[in-house]
Design a protein around this motif. Structure first.
Motif, PDB file in Angstrom:
ATOM      1  N   TYR A  30     -10.526   4.453 -32.301  1.00 13.31           N
ATOM      2  CA  TYR A  30     -10.383   3.002 -32.239  1.00 13.31           C
ATOM      3  C   TYR A  30      -9.028   2.571 -32.795  1.00 13.31           C
ATOM      4  O   TYR A  30      -8.347   3.341 -33.477  1.00 13.31           O
ATOM      5  N   TYR A  31      -8.666   1.311 -32.504  1.00  9.79           N
ATOM      6  CA  TYR A  31      -7.437   0.757 -33.059  1.00  9.79           C
ATOM      7  C   TYR A  31      -7.544  -0.764 -33.083  1.00  9.79           C
ATOM      8  O   TYR A  31      -8.464  -1.362 -32.498  1.00  9.79           O
ATOM      9  N   TYR A  32      -6.579  -1.407 -33.795  1.00  9.61           N
ATOM     10  CA  TYR A  32      -6.489  -2.870 -33.858  1.00  9.61           C
ATOM     11  C   TYR A  32      -5.298  -3.285 -33.020  1.00  9.61           C
ATOM     12  O   TYR A  32      -4.169  -2.817 -33.247  1.00  9.61           O
ATOM     13  N   ALA A  33      -5.509  -4.156 -32.033  1.00  8.51           N
ATOM     14  CA  ALA A  33      -4.497  -4.405 -31.006  1.00  8.51           C
ATOM     15  C   ALA A  33      -3.263  -5.187 -31.454  1.00  8.51           C
ATOM     16  O   ALA A  33      -2.147  -4.810 -31.092  1.00  8.51           O
ATOM     17  N   PRO A  34      -3.378  -6.318 -32.179  1.00  8.99           N
ATOM     18  CA  PRO A  34      -2.152  -7.059 -32.526  1.00  8.99           C
ATOM     19  C   PRO A  34      -1.172  -6.187 -33.308  1.00  8.99           C
ATOM     20  O   PRO A  34      -1.537  -5.605 -34.335  1.00  8.99           O
ATOM     21  N   ASP A  35       0.064  -6.090 -32.820  1.00  9.38           N
ATOM     22  CA  ASP A  35       1.012  -5.137 -33.404  1.00  9.38           C
ATOM     23  C   ASP A  35       2.388  -5.770 -33.617  1.00  9.38           C
ATOM     24  O   ASP A  35       3.349  -5.425 -32.942  1.00  9.38           O
TER      25      ASP A  35
ATOM     26  N   THR B  69      -5.351 -14.609 -32.732  1.00  5.13           N
ATOM     27  CA  THR B  69      -6.523 -15.460 -32.523  1.00  5.13           C
ATOM     28  C   THR B  69      -7.528 -14.854 -31.546  1.00  5.13           C
ATOM     29  O   THR B  69      -8.726 -15.148 -31.615  1.00  5.13           O
ATOM     30  N   ASN B  70      -7.072 -13.999 -30.644  1.00  4.07           N
ATOM     31  CA  ASN B  70      -7.959 -13.351 -29.685  1.00  4.07           C
ATOM     32  C   ASN B  70      -8.758 -12.213 -30.293  1.00  4.07           C
ATOM     33  O   ASN B  70      -9.630 -11.642 -29.622  1.00  4.07           O
ATOM     34  N   HIS B  71      -8.489 -11.896 -31.555  1.00  6.98           N
ATOM     35  CA  HIS B  71      -9.149 -10.762 -32.200  1.00  6.98           C
ATOM     36  C   HIS B  71      -9.836 -11.134 -33.513  1.00  6.98           C
ATOM     37  O   HIS B  71     -10.377 -10.257 -34.184  1.00  6.98           O
TER      38      HIS B  71
END
Length: 479
Positions: free
Chosen positions: A130-135, A164-166
């Protein structure tokens, strides 16, 4: 905070969170005189380091009672002065609230404290796929709490969206010290307060816990590098890739001046110094369909006179390209003593027009401007290079930056995509909002922050006096 308030304030804060968590001597406060926006600076009245939500709430309740203004702060990587204490406000630093509280892989969400580093979340869950998208480019140092405050984006926001999308839920200390929880329930009825608070730049309260969406890593990733002699050809390529029905995970551009900077930095790729522009195009998803998308990208690039275009040979080459791009801001320090980062947004189709205008502004003020930006979603980051030791250059850099934002607004864009408004762009808000609209926004803020104690006097300029005069004249005529 006046001197009469200082001694009892320090005593009260020490009782709440301990002596080591309260800075109040001038020499200690100097390190907090600004964030990543260094044009304006101010010494805070004190800096606090709470360890949990209870300590934040207790400190805020005290300051609310005694009418002491305060500012939440993350890692200080913000680029618009949002965490700068211009009038001696107390800074509440959240860097010690830096834990990953829980991960729910089944429901694809994680709960973090605001001081948790962005990249650390992806690293913590990567072994599970898994990962967290905002970068954001500063993801190795910026905090997720700060990302919520600024609604930060990043290179991959074209496909995956911005913060905001996450964000699925927030715990918030209101400016009076009360603790509330928002969101956390899918498709909950009522107002979208998560959307209101994400990007509110710490003016509505202090976020103390964040529930975020985590994503499964894509099955495959492929990246293309395209080198152009002419920045206009690169700009036309950007629009044509999207028009072809391809939605890249990332679509980044750097112009000649930006290339000079990154090639002088710590992660050079070997770009020819005479290049007009570089594009990095990345697609991801199910492995079986990726090469077809890449072939389409290559075809579009060749339509516009690309000097060279190639696919990354392996993960190591892809990582080199991204390290070069993501350190671009810092690399400008190799070619200029100072620089000012701007953050305008434009329709993709207007890229050639706006970049030409940026070039005119550069010539007008005699200052070089490096363009490095998220081309796919039209989020420009012109870096205005100047030397603050030369009289007038800093002031001209600020003027040039404002003119760049005006150019973005004039083509139907915005004055910020992810860096926020803070103190830097307050007056520039007039480019996109009328005085009536500014009043409405300020009215919304007052619902949460009625006494203007929480990050006071940020984001919005005061509505122009002339509007009040017009309203008075109109009412007089009616009567």
């Amino acid at each position: 905070m006046d001197e009469k308030q200082r001694e009892p304030f320090v005593a009260a804060m020490t009782a709440i969170m301990g002596k080591a968590s309260v800075l109040h001597r001038y020499e200690d406060l100097l390190a907090y005189e600004c964030d990543g926006y260094t044009i304006h600076k101010g010494i805070p009245g004190a800096v606090l380091f709470p360890a949990n939500t209870g300590e934040v709430a207790a400190a805020v309740a005290y300051m609310h009672k005694h009418k002491i203004p305060f500012i939440p702060r993350g890692a200080g990587t913000g680029l618009s002065g949002g965490a700068t204490a211009l009038n001696g406000e107390v800074v509440i630093s959240l860097v010690r609230m830096n834990k990953l509280l829980s991960v729910d892989y089944l429901n694809r969400k994680a709960v973090v404290q605001p001081g948790f580093i962005n990249l650390k979340l992806s690293n913590s869950i990567s072994t599970k796929g898994y990962y967290y998208a905002p970068d954001p480019s500063s993801q190795a140092s910026c905090t997720i709490g700060g990302n919520v405050g600024e609604n930060a984006g990043g290179a991959h926001c074209l496909k995956y969206g911005v913060t905001t999308n996450h964000v699925l839920g927030l715990e918030l200390v209101l400016p009076n010290g009360e603790i509330v929880r928002l969101g956390g329930v899918p498709d909950a009825p009522g107002y979208d307060l998560l959307g209101v608070l994400t990007g509110s730049e710490g003016t509505m309260g202090i976020v103390t816990e964040i529930t975020v969406r985590i994503l499964k890593k894509p099955q495959g990733v492929k990246t293309v590098l395209a080198l152009y002699d002419d920045v206009n050809d690169a700009s036309l390529t950007v629009s044509d890739i999207i028009a072809a029905g391809i939605v890249p995970a990332a679509l980044e551009m750097m112009d000649n001046t930006a290339i000079e900077g990154v090639e002088s930095g710590n992660y050079p790729v070997g770009y020819p110094r005479d290049l007009g522009a570089v594009l990095i195009v990345e697609v991801d998803g199910i492995e079986a369909g990726l090469q077809h998308q890449i072939d389409q990208v290559l075809e579009v690039c060749r339509k516009y006179g690309v000097r060279e275009v190639r696919q990354a040979a392996d993960a190591q080459e892809r990582a080199r390209w991204w390290a070069n791009r993501k350190t671009a801001f810092g690399a400008m320090g190799t070619i200029s003593p100072d620089y000012l980062v701007q953050d305008g947004v434009i329709p993709r189709s207007t890229l050639p027009q706006v970049l030409a205008k940026v070039s005119e502004i550069s010539a007008k003020y005699g200052l070089r401007i490096a363009n490095v930006f998220h081309a796919g979603d039209g989020n420009l980051h012109p870096l205005i290079l100047f030397d603050s030791r030369v009289p007038g250059e800093k002031e001209n850099a600020v003027k040039a930056g404002s003119e760049v934002l005006k150019a973005c607004a004039d083509v139907g864009g915005s004055i910020t995509g992810e860096h926020g408004v803070g103190i830097e762009k307050m007056e520039d808000m007039r480019f996109i909002l009328s005085d009536e609209e500014i009043r409405v926004q300020i009215g919304l803020r007052q619902v949460f922050n009625g006494e203007n104690l929480c990050n006071p006097d940020k984001i919005f300029p005061k509505p122009a006096r002339c509007v009040e005069v017009k309203q008075y004249v109109a009412s007089s005529r009616e009567s």
